[in-house]
Design an enzyme around this catalytic site. Sequence first.
Site, short mmCIF file in Angstrom:
data_model
loop_
_atom_site.label_atom_id
_atom_site.label_comp_id
_atom_site.label_asym_id
_atom_site.label_seq_id
_atom_site.Cartn_x
_atom_site.Cartn_y
_atom_site.Cartn_z
CB CYS A 1 -0.96 0.00 1.17
SG CYS A 1 -2.18 -1.31 1.06
CG HIS A 59 -3.05 4.01 1.75
ND1 HIS A 59 -3.51 3.50 0.55
CD2 HIS A 59 -3.08 2.98 2.63
CE1 HIS A 59 -3.79 2.22 0.71
NE2 HIS A 59 -3.56 1.89 1.96
CG ASN A 83 -6.47 -0.32 1.08
OD1 ASN A 83 -5.78 0.05 0.13
ND2 ASN A 83 -5.96 -0.73 2.22
#
Length: 329
Positions: free
Chosen positions: A118, A252, A282
């Site tokens: 990520c 993020h 996500n």
Amino acid sequence: MGNPISLPSILMVGVGGCLPARLVSNDELAKTVDTSDEWIQQRTGIKQRYLVEDERTSDLAVGAARQALKHAGLSADDIDIIVLATTTPNDTFPSTASVVQKDLGAFNAFAFDIQAVCAGFVYALGVAESLLKTGQGKRALVIGAESFSKLLDWDDRTTCVLFGDGAGAVILEAGAPVDDWGVLSSVLHTDGRYRDILYVDGGPSETGTVGHVRMKGPDVFKHAVEKLSSALDEALTKADKTPDEIDWLVPHQANLRIINGMQKKLGLDPQKVVRTVSEHANTSAASIPLALNTAVRDGRIQSGHVLAFEAIGGGLSWGASIVRFGRPS
Ligand code: COA
């Protein structure tokens, strides 16, 4: 200091995004997973996600790249470097970046993938900035692209509701040195001791399988706000900026509670935060450039704005960067 005057400024001159066609709401997911729209929204802020059907990671990346090239007024020939952050490559090799190079026809570019889960986009940005600063090329295409759903265990409700698929891209351009423009700082960190709180239980060397995401969510949560805010502090200091000089936090997009925790810790106006987690979930390495693309397209982010990026993911790996977006007029 933001940008030593003797080095080129690394400007961010184009952005693009691409989502798969299939939209899956929480309610639809709850038909096959033991969960509810209420639980997912309360704990994460997620309302829906896009999931691949026939699309490959490279297809999403190419869609985002084409839009970013158009936005920058450039063609594929103008690109010297392609850096693609992904945890879900088309194949183990060759790199998905090399597939993107071929599909775009960007044959002047060398191309490679980066794996920082990520945190992949902030890593790719930092690496591309360094390559451009040291004269390895004039323009870089930096992509975050994921088919993260391919790594999900659909019988594990603690992880499968959290993720989505997509891609985002930016174009970086080495320009004449202009003080306080372009990528102003980049900060990257890893601590491999936390491997067991977020990992995939497969891979070519260990099991010969692709594997599934395994996560101790509450443990990751605890690390997230602490590590992201210290990385952002570090990036701000390196860029010679204070939190009140940030026009937009583009974080993020893992969980609305983490995003809001960061906003409060920084003392930022809630209106200065780009949030797309409710629409995209996500999307790992794609989440920052997808969020950036959303806010550039809807007119919130404009040339000259100071942006702060931050992300954390498996590794643990995390990082932050400060960018004055666009071209000086
Ligand atoms: N639907 C319904 N209930 C669920 C569920 C789901 N999808 N997933 C978990 N639950 C249940 C659990 O079983 C648990 O039940 P119990 O209390 O009866 O045991 C309860 O909900 C609480 O679980 P917990 O894991 O403590 O929830 P939480 O508030 O910590 O939220 C996360 C879980 C994953 C949303 C949260 O920890 C998180 O976002 N962590 C960070 C994850 C992250 O950012 N990862 C990516 C980094 S890149």
